[in-house]
Design an enzyme around this catalytic site. Sequence first.
Site, PDB file in Angstrom:
ATOM      1  N   ASP A  27     -12.567  -4.726 -13.114  1.00 37.21           N
ATOM      2  CA  ASP A  27     -11.431  -4.252 -12.321  1.00 37.21           C
ATOM      3  C   ASP A  27     -10.398  -3.554 -13.215  1.00 37.21           C
ATOM      4  O   ASP A  27     -10.250  -3.902 -14.390  1.00 37.21           O
ATOM      5  CB  ASP A  27     -10.789  -5.463 -11.618  1.00 37.21           C
ATOM      6  CG  ASP A  27      -9.883  -5.034 -10.480  1.00 37.21           C
ATOM      7  OD1 ASP A  27      -9.880  -3.837 -10.113  1.00 37.21           O
ATOM      8  OD2 ASP A  27      -9.158  -5.904  -9.958  1.00 37.21           O
ATOM      9  N   GLY A  28      -9.692  -2.599 -12.631  1.00 37.57           N
ATOM     10  CA  GLY A  28      -8.549  -1.994 -13.317  1.00 37.57           C
ATOM     11  C   GLY A  28      -8.758  -0.576 -13.811  1.00 37.57           C
ATOM     12  O   GLY A  28      -7.887  -0.031 -14.505  1.00 37.57           O
ATOM     13  N   HIS A  44     -12.648   5.495 -14.224  1.00 37.09           N
ATOM     14  CA  HIS A  44     -14.048   5.090 -14.025  1.00 37.09           C
ATOM     15  C   HIS A  44     -14.928   5.600 -15.167  1.00 37.09           C
ATOM     16  O   HIS A  44     -15.843   4.921 -15.606  1.00 37.09           O
ATOM     17  CB  HIS A  44     -14.566   5.599 -12.678  1.00 37.09           C
ATOM     18  CG  HIS A  44     -13.863   4.989 -11.506  1.00 37.09           C
ATOM     19  ND1 HIS A  44     -13.634   3.631 -11.410  1.00 37.09           N
ATOM     20  CD2 HIS A  44     -13.318   5.539 -10.391  1.00 37.09           C
ATOM     21  CE1 HIS A  44     -12.992   3.375 -10.282  1.00 37.09           C
ATOM     22  NE2 HIS A  44     -12.779   4.516  -9.652  1.00 37.09           N
ATOM     23  N   LEU A 138     -32.208  -8.598 -22.874  1.00 38.33           N
ATOM     24  CA  LEU A 138     -31.163  -8.768 -21.856  1.00 38.33           C
ATOM     25  C   LEU A 138     -31.587  -8.144 -20.526  1.00 38.33           C
ATOM     26  O   LEU A 138     -32.135  -7.038 -20.495  1.00 38.33           O
ATOM     27  CB  LEU A 138     -29.887  -8.065 -22.353  1.00 38.33           C
ATOM     28  CG  LEU A 138     -28.735  -7.944 -21.348  1.00 38.33           C
ATOM     29  CD1 LEU A 138     -28.122  -9.306 -21.045  1.00 38.33           C
ATOM     30  CD2 LEU A 138     -27.650  -6.995 -21.888  1.00 38.33           C
TER      31      LEU A 138
HETATM   32  C1  FPP Z   1     -12.803  -1.276 -10.074  1.00 37.30           C
HETATM   33  O1  FPP Z   1     -11.618  -0.695 -10.559  1.00 37.30           O
HETATM   34  C2  FPP Z   1     -13.954  -0.501 -10.522  1.00 37.30           C
HETATM   35  C3  FPP Z   1     -14.901   0.062  -9.710  1.00 37.30           C
HETATM   36  C4  FPP Z   1     -14.879  -0.090  -8.256  1.00 37.30           C
HETATM   37  C5  FPP Z   1     -15.983   0.904 -10.255  1.00 37.30           C
HETATM   38  C6  FPP Z   1     -16.706   0.347 -11.434  1.00 37.30           C
HETATM   39  C7  FPP Z   1     -17.530   1.426 -12.020  1.00 37.30           C
HETATM   40  C8  FPP Z   1     -17.691   1.661 -13.325  1.00 37.30           C
HETATM   41  C9  FPP Z   1     -17.094   0.833 -14.376  1.00 37.30           C
HETATM   42  C10 FPP Z   1     -18.495   2.835 -13.779  1.00 37.30           C
HETATM   43  C11 FPP Z   1     -19.962   2.712 -13.547  1.00 37.30           C
HETATM   44  C12 FPP Z   1     -20.615   1.648 -14.355  1.00 37.30           C
HETATM   45  C13 FPP Z   1     -21.944   1.549 -14.535  1.00 37.30           C
HETATM   46  C14 FPP Z   1     -22.496   0.439 -15.344  1.00 37.30           C
HETATM   47  C15 FPP Z   1     -22.913   2.507 -13.972  1.00 37.30           C
HETATM   48  P1  FPP Z   1     -10.560  -0.124  -9.528  1.00 37.30           P
HETATM   49  O2  FPP Z   1     -10.843   1.322  -9.321  1.00 37.30           O
HETATM   50  O3  FPP Z   1     -10.560  -0.945  -8.279  1.00 37.30           O
HETATM   51  O4  FPP Z   1      -9.239  -0.298 -10.322  1.00 37.30           O
HETATM   52  P2  FPP Z   1      -7.776  -0.526  -9.706  1.00 37.30           P
HETATM   53  O5  FPP Z   1      -7.799  -1.878  -9.045  1.00 37.30           O
HETATM   54  O6  FPP Z   1      -6.891  -0.480 -10.914  1.00 37.30           O
HETATM   55  O7  FPP Z   1      -7.523   0.590  -8.746  1.00 37.30           O
END
Ligand code: FPP
Length: 245
Positions: A27-28, A44, A138
């Site tokens: 998250d974040g 992201h 892994l």
């Molecule tokens: C949450 O942060 C993150 C996500 C919903 C996306 C996670 C995706 C990645 C890390 C990239 C892809 C990874 C792989 C392994 C293919 P948020 O956007 O909700 O953050 P916020 O709460 O600060 O808005």
Amino acid sequence: MSVKQFAGKKPFPEEGPLPAHIGVIMDGNGRWAVRRGQIRTQGHLEGLNTAKRIVKAASDMGIAYLTLYVFSTENWKRTAEEVGFIMGLVRQYLAAELDFFRQHRIRIRHSGDARGLPPDIAEEIREVCGDTRDFTGLQVILALNYGGRDEIIRGIKRFLEARPSGGELTEASFRQYLDNPDVPDPDLIIRTAGEMRISNFLLWEGAYTEYWGSEKLWPDFTAEDLASAIAWFQSRERRYGGVKG
Ligand code: FPP
């Protein structure tokens, strides 16, 4: 590299097993970007780099299973641009990392409903899962179009379709209808960005999981932070609802 080397100033106890299965709620990303005056998608992109580092660290530490919460069944509510960007990152990750997976004998798996994914991504996942299925290092489980409630409902539907003769629906028998029945329940779930919420992640599997929260935003999360989470886990006494033996 050993886990101790990662642990830095927080040495691990001499004894204490590693968590076999770690889940991560990454998250974040959005906040990380906004705080820098950048657009959310930049977060992201940086989040993907962190995910790569953490996969490498978990592999080096000898962790057996790592589930990454990449995209939830609720994440479709985001703008088409953001959804498209995250899907693009997944595409890029799967295509670009195959040599790395081979080199480190990393097996890629999926949890979630593949039917709801863009067909090319569903196909790419199927291929990478197939290409890496015999690797014994892994296991990285990408939770993609994943929701804990959705997994349970899909599992119940599969049970009803199979209708095993004399098969009673019990906790033990239901397990085989989960997305990855052979994967042990997570021992430790890490959530970044200061939130303490399950957010529909591994609801069934996480019944007895230890939760560890980090204030750091996911793009800032490091291998040392992972080691600190593991050190904390090793200091916990797990009783599974029982009493100290
Ligand atoms: C949450 O942060 C993150 C996500 C919903 C996306 C996670 C995706 C990645 C890390 C990239 C892809 C990874 C792989 C392994 C293919 P948020 O956007 O909700 O953050 P916020 O709460 O600060 O808005």
